[in-house]
Design an enzyme around this catalytic site. Structure first.
Site: not given
Length: 629
Positions: A73-74, A363, A48-49, A97, A2
């Site tokens: 965020n994360g 990557g 929020r996503l 989480d 987010c």
């Protein structure tokens, strides 16, 4: 995932109004939900996503007694393990989480950071101490900006939100600009805005209504001595750790895709995704350019897609799309980053989102961890010459002779100059202007104000840190320093920032499993002679991947994330500079018009790679017009 923001104020202000305005500039980071928390002189907000626990997990989230609030965020990838091992006595209302992090802080305080594996930037208000506890992940994957003006502490995921505050002025930090002209990026803690800072990766902070109380690192690279391990043992350990990291970083309640270039690192991530999810549908995305075959690697990506049976999608970018996008890039980069490879990343992120994919793996990090850039090999080859020159006496007289013998743009001049000035040799592949060329087109007044500055000051800071980190008795090589700088500077301030902004422009979360901090510690501890052998970059990583990837993928020449900038954008950029350079120089007072134009013309009609230096000037002028002037 987010966007977060917040305020701590010791004087009366309309916190809700200010948070609402800040949050409105973070919608692209989180289009699914928003929330606010205000208590006394503290306010927190988020956009929020939804990735984990889609139905609940609303933020700001409060503890049951209402004394602790969090915006986050994360992603915490080991949150289920933490919940089972450390939080059995807590009653959970969600499967998120965020709630795990909230309870973990309640139980362990700031020591909760030691248990986290993930990418994060968060703020926790603890009313018991009337303090805000703040932290950013170890590698700097997630952003965190803050400022203190007139006794008010404010923070956000992006600078543009802070600029909505009436007491924050978009004023240029001249020192940051000076470094930017050399490195094309701005290293923590500086930003290009005076008074707005960014939190270092791996740092935590506590704030109360009197300001910043504590600001310090909570993590550092942990080197180990692997001298007694065989090449086979190290390669097997690498493969196992990469598979573990990919598995951990795939945790999600929505499908996880991947950006696939067909190079070693992205192919390795896809290979491991298939190993840990043998029956899952995996979507991969590649980008190419219409009628520009020299810049396309699509056939390599298709080969990997077929090998691992992914659902593969390609975005073919046209010249018209790039031409249309060029003026928009500075809207996304409120903190400047002069990197033309942002363009394909923008379009591939757009393609993923349109296809319904919210989370993608990349990557990123492989080149920095394993010395994968061909340009870095040149530094290793020339390092003996630099060391020899560093020991030569009578430096002033030699320097005067050198100036007559070599041009300032000559690599030999640069080597000898750094040696005789006592500067570190490797600067991380700084892609901007060398010190002499840069000062040539600065205005007399600006050059005088920055007369005591040298771009090496920034490198010295990182090198001092490198020297201070314990090496566990291992034998060091110059490769160790190069990879350390890659992790501490190049990744967070360039590639991870680029990924965050280009992904978030389309509400796409980009994950980088090679930057799992356990994998980073392993990679940095591997002896330098195993990272480059026989002129082969990333030697030990490629050996580790031989059971999983074709040798023609592993050992083909690296192409990189290229864009036909000269063919499609060269004239557009040059014309823009010609039309605006006069007003730009007058408005900023920072550059000499005649000398800057001479530099532009030399780049426009000179060496082939001059187009990227032209891009630097074009981007800077566009950025100034959007954010400063």
């Amino acid at each position: 995932m987010c966007g977060i923001c917040g305020i701590v104020s010791h004087r009366p202000i309309d916190i809700r109004a200010r948070l609402n305005e800040m949050n409105s500039h973070l919608v692209h980071r989180g289009p699914d939900d928003e929330g606010y928390f205000i208590q006394d002189d503290v306010g927190l907000a988020m956009r929020r996503l939804s990735i984990i626990d889609l139905e609940s997990g609303h933020q700001p989230m409060l503890s049951k007694d209402g004394k602790i609030a969090i915006v986050f965020n994360g992603e915490i990838y080991n949150y289920k393990e933490i919940r089972e091992l450390y939080l059995q006595e807590y009653e959970f209302e969600t499967k998120s989480d965020t709630e795990v992090l909230l309870h973990l802080y309640h139980k362990f305080g700031r020591n909760c950071l030691d248990l986290l594996n993930g990418m994060f930037a968060f703020a926790i208000y603890d009313s018991r101490d009337a303090e805000l506890f703040i932290a950013r992940d170890r590698l700097g994957i997630k952003p965190f900006y803050y400022c203190v003006f007139e006794g008010i502490f404010a923070f956000s995921s992006e600078i543009k939100a802070l600029l909505t505050l009436p007491w924050v002025r978009a004023a240029l930090d001249e020192e940051a600009l000076y470094y930017f002209l050399t490195f094309n990026k701005v290293a923590s803690p500086l930003t290009m805005f005076k008074g707005i800072m960014k939190l270092h990766p791996g740092y935590m902070m506590t704030v109360n209504n009197r300001g910043i109380k504590r600001h310090e690192p909570y993590w550092e690279v942990e080197y180990k001595d692997y001298a007694l391990l065989s090449e086979l043992e190290i390669s097997r350990r690498l493969a196992d750790e990469l598979e573990r990291a990919v598995k951990d970083w795939m945790v999600s309640d929505v499908p996880v895709g991947a950006f696939l270039s067909g190079g070693v690192d992205s192919s390795a991530v896809v290979a491991m995704m298939r190993r840990v999810s043998p029956a899952a549908s995996i979507r991969t995305y590649s980008v190419g350019f219409k009628d520009a075959p020299a810049y396309n690697e699509l056939h390599h990506a298709r080969e990997i897609s077929m090998l691992f049976k992914t659902d593969h999608y390609e975005k073919i970018v046209s010249q018209e799309e790039i031409t249309e996008f060029l003026p928009k890039i500075v809207d996304i980069y409120d903190e400047p980053l002069s990197d033309a490879t942002s363009i394909p990343l923008y379009f591939i992120s757009e393609a993923a989102r349109k296809d319904g994919t919210r989370v993608v793996m990349t990557g990123d990090g492989g080149d920095e961890l394993f010395c994968g850039y061909r340009s870095w090999l040149r530094y290793l080859h020339l390092y003996p010459l630099y060391r020899f020159a560093s020991k030569v006496p009578f430096r002033p007289s030699l320097f005067r002779y050198m100036k007559k013998l070599f041009r300032e743009s000559s690599p030999i001049y640069e080597i000898l100059n750094r040696a005789m000035c006592g500067h570190e040799f490797f600067w991380g592949g700084a892609g901007g202007f060398k010190e002499g060329a840069k000062r040539h087109f600065l205005s007399t007044e600006y050059a005088a104000r920055l007369s005591s500055h040298n771009s090496h000051n920034l490198i010295r800071t990182f090198h001092d840190l490198y020297e201070a980190v314990p090496k566990a008795g291992r034998k060091e090589s110059y490769v160790d320093w190069m990879c350390f700088l890659g992790v501490k500077d190049i990744l967070p301030n360039h590639y991870l920032y680029r990924a965050d902004r280009m992904g978030m422009a389309h509400s796409v979360e980009i994950r980088t499993p090679m930057l799992d901090h356990h994998f980073v510690n392993l990679a940095l501890s591997i002896p330098g002679e195993l990272k480059i052998r026989g002129g082969e970059p990333k030697y030990i990583l490629k050996r580790a991947l031989e059971p999983f990837l074709p040798k023609e993928i592993l050992y083909r020449k690296k192409q990189g994330f290229c864009v036909p900038l000269r063919e499609w954008g060269g004239e557009i950029m040059a014309d823009y500079i010609d039309e605006n350079v006069g007003s730009f120089c007058r408005s900023t007072g920072l550059f000499d018009k005649g000398r800057l134009l001479a530099e532009v013309n030399a780049l426009r009609y000179g060496r082939r790679d001059g187009v990227f230096m032209l891009w630097n000037i074009y981007f800077l002028m566009s950025w100034f017009r959007r954010w400063i002037l």
